[in-house]
Motif scaffolding. Sequence first.
Motif, PDB file in Angstrom:
ATOM      1  N   SER A   1      -6.070   0.081  -2.140  1.00 35.52           N
ATOM      2  CA  SER A   1      -5.075   0.756  -3.057  1.00 35.52           C
ATOM      3  C   SER A   1      -5.516   0.837  -4.523  1.00 35.52           C
ATOM      4  O   SER A   1      -5.241   1.874  -5.119  1.00 35.52           O
ATOM      5  CB  SER A   1      -3.890  -0.174  -3.011  1.00 35.52           C
ATOM      6  OG  SER A   1      -3.276  -0.252  -1.631  1.00 35.52           O
TER       7      SER A   1
ATOM      8  N   ALA B   1      -9.816   2.229   6.587  1.00 36.78           N
ATOM      9  CA  ALA B   1      -8.993   0.960   7.161  1.00 36.78           C
ATOM     10  C   ALA B   1      -9.036   0.867   8.463  1.00 36.78           C
ATOM     11  O   ALA B   1      -9.037  -0.140   9.282  1.00 36.78           O
ATOM     12  CB  ALA B   1      -7.552   1.085   6.495  1.00 36.78           C
TER      13      ALA B   1
ATOM     14  N   HIS C   1       0.904  -1.122   0.047  1.00 35.89           N
ATOM     15  CA  HIS C   1       0.026  -0.111  -0.028  1.00 35.89           C
ATOM     16  C   HIS C   1       0.969   1.147   0.119  1.00 35.89           C
ATOM     17  O   HIS C   1       0.503   2.083  -0.702  1.00 35.89           O
ATOM     18  CB  HIS C   1      -0.870   0.055   1.378  1.00 35.89           C
ATOM     19  CG  HIS C   1      -1.865   1.283   1.303  1.00 35.89           C
ATOM     20  ND1 HIS C   1      -2.983   1.506   0.419  1.00 35.89           N
ATOM     21  CD2 HIS C   1      -1.627   2.458   2.213  1.00 35.89           C
ATOM     22  CE1 HIS C   1      -3.365   2.708   0.598  1.00 35.89           C
ATOM     23  NE2 HIS C   1      -2.746   3.275   1.652  1.00 35.89           N
TER      24      HIS C   1
ATOM     25  N   THR D   1      -6.854  -3.921   4.658  1.00 36.19           N
ATOM     26  CA  THR D   1      -8.080  -3.109   4.300  1.00 36.19           C
ATOM     27  C   THR D   1      -7.066  -2.011   3.300  1.00 36.19           C
ATOM     28  O   THR D   1      -7.676  -1.532   2.219  1.00 36.19           O
ATOM     29  CB  THR D   1      -8.686  -2.557   5.279  1.00 36.19           C
ATOM     30  OG1 THR D   1      -9.081  -3.600   6.084  1.00 36.19           O
ATOM     31  CG2 THR D   1      -9.915  -1.903   4.768  1.00 36.19           C
ATOM     32  N   LEU D   2      -6.036  -1.538   3.824  1.00 37.90           N
ATOM     33  CA  LEU D   2      -5.316  -0.546   3.028  1.00 37.90           C
ATOM     34  C   LEU D   2      -4.969  -1.168   1.623  1.00 37.90           C
ATOM     35  O   LEU D   2      -5.193  -0.366   0.647  1.00 37.90           O
ATOM     36  CB  LEU D   2      -4.038  -0.062   3.803  1.00 37.90           C
ATOM     37  CG  LEU D   2      -4.125   0.744   4.948  1.00 37.90           C
ATOM     38  CD1 LEU D   2      -2.784   1.012   5.636  1.00 37.90           C
ATOM     39  CD2 LEU D   2      -4.648   2.157   4.517  1.00 37.90           C
TER      40      LEU D   2
ATOM     41  N   VAL E   1      -8.945   6.910   3.001  1.00 31.45           N
ATOM     42  CA  VAL E   1      -8.348   5.462   2.810  1.00 31.45           C
ATOM     43  C   VAL E   1      -7.969   5.013   4.301  1.00 31.45           C
ATOM     44  O   VAL E   1      -8.398   3.932   4.727  1.00 31.45           O
ATOM     45  CB  VAL E   1      -7.531   5.337   1.875  1.00 31.45           C
ATOM     46  CG1 VAL E   1      -6.889   3.779   1.977  1.00 31.45           C
ATOM     47  CG2 VAL E   1      -7.996   5.358   0.585  1.00 31.45           C
ATOM     48  N   PHE E   2      -7.360   5.815   4.692  1.00 30.05           N
ATOM     49  CA  PHE E   2      -6.733   5.514   6.261  1.00 30.05           C
ATOM     50  C   PHE E   2      -8.005   5.478   7.050  1.00 30.05           C
ATOM     51  O   PHE E   2      -7.964   4.585   8.183  1.00 30.05           O
ATOM     52  CB  PHE E   2      -5.559   6.243   6.794  1.00 30.05           C
ATOM     53  CG  PHE E   2      -4.508   5.835   6.707  1.00 30.05           C
ATOM     54  CD1 PHE E   2      -3.535   5.880   5.381  1.00 30.05           C
ATOM     55  CD2 PHE E   2      -3.791   5.051   7.511  1.00 30.05           C
ATOM     56  CE1 PHE E   2      -2.304   5.331   5.310  1.00 30.05           C
ATOM     57  CE2 PHE E   2      -2.447   4.721   7.357  1.00 30.05           C
ATOM     58  CZ  PHE E   2      -1.801   4.649   6.241  1.00 30.05           C
TER      59      PHE E   2
ATOM     60  N   ASN F   1      -6.169   9.915   0.595  1.00 26.65           N
ATOM     61  CA  ASN F   1      -5.500   9.017   1.597  1.00 26.65           C
ATOM     62  C   ASN F   1      -5.818   9.269   3.004  1.00 26.65           C
ATOM     63  O   ASN F   1      -5.982   8.206   3.483  1.00 26.65           O
ATOM     64  CB  ASN F   1      -4.190   9.674   1.559  1.00 26.65           C
ATOM     65  CG  ASN F   1      -3.257   8.564   0.510  1.00 26.65           C
ATOM     66  OD1 ASN F   1      -3.187   7.524   0.624  1.00 26.65           O
ATOM     67  ND2 ASN F   1      -3.018   9.364  -0.578  1.00 26.65           N
TER      68      ASN F   1
ATOM     69  N   MET G   1       0.822   4.528  -2.475  1.00 26.29           N
ATOM     70  CA  MET G   1       0.401   5.790  -1.801  1.00 26.29           C
ATOM     71  C   MET G   1       1.457   6.872  -2.172  1.00 26.29           C
ATOM     72  O   MET G   1       1.398   7.888  -2.474  1.00 26.29           O
ATOM     73  CB  MET G   1       0.531   5.769  -0.264  1.00 26.29           C
ATOM     74  CG  MET G   1       0.069   6.726   0.556  1.00 26.29           C
ATOM     75  SD  MET G   1       0.133   6.491   2.147  1.00 26.29           S
ATOM     76  CE  MET G   1      -0.126   7.880   2.946  1.00 26.29           C
TER      77      MET G   1
ATOM     78  N   SER H   1     -12.011  -4.273  -2.083  1.00 20.01           N
ATOM     79  CA  SER H   1     -12.389  -3.594  -0.959  1.00 20.01           C
ATOM     80  C   SER H   1     -13.973  -4.068  -0.485  1.00 20.01           C
ATOM     81  O   SER H   1     -14.224  -4.130   0.656  1.00 20.01           O
ATOM     82  CB  SER H   1     -12.423  -1.962  -1.115  1.00 20.01           C
ATOM     83  OG  SER H   1     -12.926  -1.680  -2.450  1.00 20.01           O
TER      84      SER H   1
END
Lengths: 264, 236
Positions: free
Chosen positions: A158, A185, A88, A153-154, A181-182, A178, A92, B85
């Motif tokens: 992706s 997660a 990931h 999950t990250l 996304v975090f 981002n 990123m 996901s």
Amino acid sequence: MDDGAPAGNAGRTRPGPTTARTRARVGRLVTRAGLELAALLRATGPYATHDPTGSRAATRGLPAGSAAPPPVPQARLALVVATAGALHGAVMGSFAGPLGALYSAAKIPLLLGLAPLVCVPSFRVVHAVLGLADDEPAARRAVLCSQATLALTLLALSPLLVVAYASSSRYHVAKLVNVGVFALAALAGQLTLARHYRPLLRKDRRHRLALVVWPTLHLFVALQLAYALRPFVGNPRFPTEFLRSDWMGNVYLDLLWSLRATLG
Amino acid sequence: MPAFLDLDRLLRGESTRPETLREGRVDLSAPRLVLATLVCGAVFGLCLGLFAATGETSDGAWQLLSSALKVPLLFLLTLLVTFPSLYVFATLAGSRLTLLPTLRLLVGAVAVNGAVLASFGPVVAFFTLFTTSYPFIVLLDVAFFVLSGAVSLGFLSRAVGVLFGDAAQGGSQGRAKLVFRTWLLIYGVVGAQMGWLLRPFVGNPAMEFVLFRHRRDSTIFEALANLLRDLGDGWR
């Protein structure tokens, strides 16, 4: 659950023995990976938290009378965190180019691994003070499963990050995506932690306090570590660097000073 | 061809009978349906590329070929981006479907999308013969993409309803159903933006052929608003 061959194979050409074997092997591998991931997220099978009250989470889905599978080694969970985190991180950091991808691939596993490690001593002491020292290994395992969920999950998110980067070159958009996304997660990690904690909570309600202390302390440390390890995304207008020159700064003091400056 | 027999069974609902879905089984062959989707996508791609091929530009044949390759790619890439996901969040929400049945279900939805889209192909080809308006053809194609997407999402929504329908609302299966339905929205948005990233599909006759015309910092939603405005300008 059906993972076997679907019905309706009439008229199909029979594949050669080598192709069939390879296909069967790939099928078994994919099925196993899916089952392992599901077991981790559901806290069942080899990922189940040891249940002193006799819940059957570890043997769920197995034939009646089956013995619980041996727990997954903690080293394997740590490997999952490191690998998924690095992959990931590479995605990123790719916003700033190949060097940024390389740096972030090294820094995300550090962030996911170091922050919990710093908190382990406090975690042990809190459990000892609460009279829960016997359950501390199970609780530590639950935390590791939660970190593995966060990392996986990250990784699962992706591809969405790739689409977002391809759609926008704006640095603030990349940062916001981002953060989202975090946040997702972290939510997944918390859900898994709560699931792994269920048997411990059934045994002793005092675990509820430990369940509050851990995420709070972890967040406190992780934010500072993330501040020290930045940049993760990397502004393409500036030279790519592993750490910023002010990496020794304190995120909380920085926030306080920014707040004071804003309020005049 | 077995792939099209499977697609036919899927469209008739024989592969997603409520009694098998209720058992948590999805009796579809994912590789064969992927093949059928690729062919259907290529057929619709050819119809899209006809606008450039029948125009005055010399490189219309390239546009025809590239559209036939890019439409199937659009389906597969969107699935690839959104599936991981979805699986993680559906499992977290308590879905009883394991990895392969979840994938089969989604491949089924994408195959329905491809089949419906391919069925609109002749309509697109027909209108290509009667118009030189680029905005009109693009908006028509977008409308067909949206329609076929809606049909496939309806299929998925129905299947999810049966799969998780027996569970009490608000229980773990109710949450899993919510995750799947949220995914439908994400799939639609990602699919639209993926289409924008892979453009051109139709090929603007006023511009030279390029395989990809993507420029970062633009989204399909802004572009559609601009196209609608251009269409309106033409009427004045």
